[in-house]
Design an enzyme around this catalytic site. Structure first.
Site, mmCIF file in Angstrom:
data_model
loop_
_atom_site.group_PDB
_atom_site.id
_atom_site.type_symbol
_atom_site.label_atom_id
_atom_site.label_comp_id
_atom_site.label_asym_id
_atom_site.label_seq_id
_atom_site.Cartn_x
_atom_site.Cartn_y
_atom_site.Cartn_z
ATOM 1 N N SER A 1 0.830 -1.272 0.212
ATOM 2 C CA SER A 1 -0.294 -0.119 -0.027
ATOM 3 C C SER A 1 0.921 1.262 0.050
ATOM 4 C CB SER A 1 -0.731 0.039 1.272
ATOM 5 O OG SER A 1 -1.733 0.621 1.176
ATOM 6 N N GLU B 1 -10.191 -3.367 -6.058
ATOM 7 C CA GLU B 1 -9.504 -2.672 -4.984
ATOM 8 C C GLU B 1 -9.841 -1.092 -5.987
ATOM 9 O OE1 GLU B 1 -5.230 -2.274 -3.842
ATOM 10 O OE2 GLU B 1 -5.172 -4.710 -5.421
ATOM 11 N N HIS C 1 -7.414 -4.884 -1.639
ATOM 12 C CA HIS C 1 -6.544 -5.131 -1.196
ATOM 13 C C HIS C 1 -5.142 -5.443 -0.587
ATOM 14 C CE1 HIS C 1 -3.981 -0.992 -0.869
ATOM 15 N NE2 HIS C 1 -4.129 -1.002 0.581
#
Length: 303
Positions: free
Chosen positions: A144, A238, A268
């Site tokens: 991320s 996502e 995600h």
């Protein structure tokens, strides 16, 4: 994993997702509680250390003779998480590459906005090099925001005249803080964790008045020339899917070797769920094999 199992996972993630307007302090507390309830594998040893004056979690795996180093950057949209909370996923990369892992506890916004995280990340890499670790023995990894930070650190290292590591592996990279990716809208209904609104709420705290399109904030806009091979993974459920796709395109345009691996029907940073999701284990195995190839190739060149 069956479609029913994936749907059950996503339903659970939706139920546990933090509302966009939740106070940062409360989000940090809830995340800490969540991670504390998931014990680490028994063969991991995680200790506090420092690199270049930056706190890190040093992770070793019993029975693995470390031949390499993984420098790992955790996620959390630059305001959540820490090096220890990321230890489980970080160790999965180390396990597959025969590496010792340093998970970086970079400073978080809004208390420490950009460029604090970028400065801390570069300082840890410089410390590894100055301590005698060959760049050909190092890979970066992150998920991320940590994936975006890993790529930004490659760019920053290049611009500071430092040698590049062997490769970088980024999972669901958050690489565009302008939030311009098309999947911010097209994947909004199927993403159980993130939304444009939840991301937008945290951007100002990190950028603190700086242009979010700066290359070290949003590496999707950086010149990626001269970077080592990138392994980019994402799921189709996502809103950050387009960040991964555009980052891969940007790398390819800059003549950077890039592997883009998109797994259908998963959320995600799906690799987090390797205990229950076959696709997660497969993705980590694939990345580990590629990282090993890149490490071997880099060592051959440096030798």
């Amino acid at each position: 994993m069956s479609a029913e199992q994936r749907e059950a996972l996503e339903a659970g993630l939706r139920q546990g997702a933090f509302p966009a307007d939740t106070d940062i302090g409360e989000q940090r507390r809830l995340l800490k509680e969540l991670v504390a309830g998931q014990p680490l594998p028994a063969d991991l040893t995680v200790t506090a250390a420092t690199l270049g004056g930056v706190p890190v979690a040093e992770i070793t795996i019993a029975g693995v003779e470390p031949r390499h180093v993984v420098l790992y950057f955790h996620g959390g949209v630059y305001v959540l998480g820490d090096a220890f909370q990321a230890a489980d996923l970080a160790a999965q990369v180390g396990r597959r590459t025969g590496a010792r892992v340093f998970s970086v506890d970079y400073r978080l916004a809004p208390e420490y906005p950009f460029p604090a995280a970028v400065d801390d990340a570069l300082a840890t890499y410089q410390a590894l090099l100055e301590g005698g670790t060959a760049p050909a023995d190092i890979v970066f990894a992150g998920e991320s925001a940590g994936g975006g930070l890993a790529v930004a650190t490659l760019v920053n290292a290049r611009d500071h005249g430092l040698p590049q590591p062997a490769a970088a592996f980024v999972m669901s990279p958050y690489a565009d803080l302008t939030l311009a990716g098309a999947t911010m809208e097209t994947k909004a209904a199927v993403d159980p964790l993130l939304s444009r609104e939840s991301l937008a709420a945290r951007v100002p705290g990190y950028t603190s008045g700086q242009d979010p399109a700066l290359g070290l904030i949003s590496p999707i806009f950086a010149d990626l020339t001269g970077l080592p091979p990138l392994i980019i993974q994402a799921g189709t459920h996502e809103v950050l899917l387009d960040d991964a796709v555009r980052l891969a395109r940007q790398a390819a345009t800059a003549d950077v070797g890039v592997t883009l691996d998109i797994t259908p029907g998963v959320p995600h940073v799906f690799q987090t769920f390797y205990r229950i999701l076959d696709e997660a284990t497969a993705a980590l195995d694939s990345a580990g094999q590629l990282l090993t190839v890149h490490l071997t190739s880099a060592q051959r060149v440096s030798g």
